[in-house]
Design an enzyme around this catalytic site. Sequence first.
Site, PDB file in Angstrom:
ATOM      1  N   HIS A  32       0.819  -1.226   0.000  1.00 42.44           N
ATOM      2  CA  HIS A  32       0.000   0.000   0.000  1.00 42.44           C
ATOM      3  C   HIS A  32       0.851   1.274   0.000  1.00 42.44           C
ATOM      4  CE1 HIS A  32       0.263  -0.030   4.575  1.00 42.44           C
ATOM      5  NE2 HIS A  32       0.339   1.276   4.346  1.00 42.44           N
ATOM      6  N   ASP A  65      -0.047  -7.523   1.499  1.00 42.63           N
ATOM      7  CA  ASP A  65       0.431  -6.151   1.631  1.00 42.63           C
ATOM      8  C   ASP A  65       1.958  -6.069   1.670  1.00 42.63           C
ATOM      9  OD1 ASP A  65       0.261  -3.401   1.809  1.00 42.63           O
ATOM     10  OD2 ASP A  65      -0.135  -3.366   3.963  1.00 42.63           O
ATOM     11  N   SER A 143       4.715   2.272   8.097  1.00 45.34           N
ATOM     12  CA  SER A 143       4.335   1.136   7.246  1.00 45.34           C
ATOM     13  C   SER A 143       5.501   0.669   6.394  1.00 45.34           C
ATOM     14  CB  SER A 143       3.181   1.534   6.321  1.00 45.34           C
ATOM     15  OG  SER A 143       1.973   1.589   7.028  1.00 45.34           O
TER      16      SER A 143
END
Length: 218
Positions: A32, A65, A143
């Site tokens: 992402h 992801d 992230s």
Amino acid sequence: SGSNASPAIEEYVNSGTGFAISSDGLIVTNQHVIESANEIIVQSSTLGKSSQYNAKVVLEDEKNDLAILQIDDTNFSSLSKIPYVLKNDISEMGTKVYTLGYPLIDTMGESIKLTDGLISSKRGFQGDISSYQISVPVQPGNSGGPLFDDEGNLIGIVNSKHLNAENVSYAIKSNYLKNLIDLLPNPPSLNRYNNLENSSLPDQVGKIQNFIFLIKTK
């Protein structure tokens, strides 16, 4: 938790964290973080020095992801030998863990940050078996950051936080990354010897931080 639009990153509209798995510039992050990116920059910022390189997507795993990037820049030569190992076994609840990354760079700056905690559960959001629940505080920009245990083993990849709970975050288990690496056309020879074992946390961080990258996309 990767989105971090800010004037501080000029025309770049998203940022996250990544980490190297090979000396020739293979970088892991969340899918992402780089989704729909037209341009990807990976930046190393340690000891007051900053180096930026262009990178391209080599492989994506939207379900888990994960994404693997390759530094693709004439100014890049090589990294040093990767000091950590990728752990395939599942870690236990109560294991001490920490992450390094680049959270909220618009207000916290572009220097690398450390946060730590414990594995709270061997399952993630809504019982997801592919993730750990961790008590490590993470913010937008963390992230794609690596999750290490207290021996410096790479055990996961930070990818999200629970917005309705205090200090509840999630990290994808490292064996899912290993499966993705095996799908590369020429998988790298991963480090098999943990050079961080029995080292103090400051010593581990000192050896690891040069392999952690700020990722900017547009």
